[in-house]
Scaffold this motif. Structure first.
Motif, short mmCIF file in Angstrom:
data_model
loop_
_atom_site.label_atom_id
_atom_site.label_comp_id
_atom_site.label_asym_id
_atom_site.label_seq_id
_atom_site.Cartn_x
_atom_site.Cartn_y
_atom_site.Cartn_z
N THR A 235 -5.92 -0.92 -23.73
CA THR A 235 -6.29 -0.27 -22.67
C THR A 235 -5.17 -0.56 -21.35
O THR A 235 -4.82 -1.60 -21.30
N TYR A 236 -4.61 0.69 -20.92
CA TYR A 236 -3.61 0.44 -19.83
C TYR A 236 -4.08 0.51 -18.38
O TYR A 236 -4.62 1.40 -18.00
N ALA A 237 -4.10 -0.76 -17.85
CA ALA A 237 -4.53 -0.93 -16.47
C ALA A 237 -4.01 0.25 -15.44
O ALA A 237 -2.87 0.25 -15.35
N GLY A 238 -4.68 0.93 -14.83
CA GLY A 238 -4.18 1.73 -13.73
C GLY A 238 -3.70 3.27 -14.30
O GLY A 238 -3.48 4.06 -13.48
N ALA A 239 -3.78 3.43 -15.60
CA ALA A 239 -3.30 4.54 -16.25
C ALA A 239 -4.42 5.75 -16.21
O ALA A 239 -5.60 5.30 -16.49
N GLY A 240 -3.96 6.99 -16.07
CA GLY A 240 -5.10 8.20 -16.32
C GLY A 240 -4.63 8.80 -17.45
O GLY A 240 -4.00 8.37 -18.29
N TYR A 241 -5.34 10.05 -17.58
CA TYR A 241 -5.01 11.03 -18.70
C TYR A 241 -3.44 11.37 -18.74
O TYR A 241 -2.78 11.72 -17.55
#
Length: 297
Positions: A235-241
């Motif tokens: 899971t990448y914090a702050g990343a969207g699609y």
């Protein structure tokens, strides 16, 4: 005549894609690679890229399935990283793509079509591209990841992929689809035929700021997949699609892409070039490790 015209039209698009891919790969890596149109069957082709100047020994390979709207620059860094590692990459479309921009949203039938295409692409690589059939992996973006996860076993009952990397597949909708399947989720996940059979590897990457890939949904999806396969979730914090979409102009530039499994849904994609480089390296490392030795689940 219509069939020939469609093939010619498709080849024009593939040739243009090859030109773009070669330019992007050269910019992303000092390693030179060769790209060519590769026919999966009489009706479907893909773009095959491999390290230039290699010997004729069978190599590892990866089938890359694009998102719902077809090939874009997202794939370039992943292809360059894999080619540099000596892994051939065959890019294929999820479904037939209109070059005039009128392709409708992808639906469940498109996911099934894309899944079948992915398995067929692996079989074609094993037959005719100097590829070791026990060392084939897959990558999918968005709706393409949905297809990669659901790619069925071959006619002789083998999992076509020793490893599969899924980027923001639409965890919520995909999890619901698995739960509602009449065949049962394990049947759709190419589960090992025997309890003692080795488990193939799965890598799931998503951001925590993506409403179509919420952490809780992706955790549930990973748990379901883990019943049949070894799963690693990142899971990448702050990343969207679509953090790996190509930034155009301002760093604040965003676009909206079809949300996997949500008819009419649109996911806001904000490019994050640094994270795109990181995720491409992570996916390449995962696949290089998984395909380093022979595996045939």
């Amino acid at each position: 005549m219509a069939r020939c015209f469609c093939k010619s039209y498709y080849l024009i698009g593939m040739a243009f894609s090859a030109w773009l891919a070669c330019g992007a790969a050269a910019a992303a890596s000092d390693t030179l690679s060769d790209s060519e149109v590769f026919w999966v069957d009489a009706e479907h082709a893909g773009l095959l890229t491999r390290l230039a100047g290699g010997d004729n020994a069978p190599t590892a390979a990866v089938v890359l399935v694009h998102d719902a709207l077809g090939r874009d620059a997202r794939a370039d860094q992943y292809v360059a990283q894999l080619a540099a590692a000596g892994i051939a990459v065959l890019e294929v479309e999820l479904r037939a793509i209109s070059l005039d921009g009128t392709t409708p949203d992808a639906g469940p039938e498109d996911a099934k079509e894309g899944a079948a295409r992915a398995t067929a692409a692996a079989a074609a690589l094993a037959r005719g591209a100097r590829v070791d059939p026990a060392r084939i992996g897959a990558i999918g973006f968005g709706a393409g990841a949905w297809a990669v996860l659901l790619a069925p076993r071959t006619a002789d009952g083998y999992d076509p992929f020793a490893a599969r990397a899924l980027l923001y597949p639409g965890c919520g909708a995909l999890g619901q689809a698995l739960a509602m399947s009449m065949d049962g989720p394990l049947a759709l996940l190419a589960a090992p035929r025997e309890r003692a059979a080795p488990k193939a590897r799965r890598l799931l990457l998503h951001g925590d700021a993506d409403p179509f890939n919420l952490p809780v949904d992706c955790a549930n999806l990973a748990a379901a997949v883990a019943e049949a396969h070894l799963v690693r979730r990142v899971t990448y914090a702050g990343a969207g699609y679509g953090w790996d979409t190509l930034a155009l102009g301002s760093s604040a530039w965003t676009t909206r892409l079809p949300a996997p499994g949500v008819p009419g849904g649109r996911a806001r994609a904000a490019p994050w070039p640094e994270l795109a480089t990181l995720s491409a390296a992570r996916v390449a490392a995962f696949l290089a490790e998984a395909l380093a030795s022979e595996r045939r689940p």
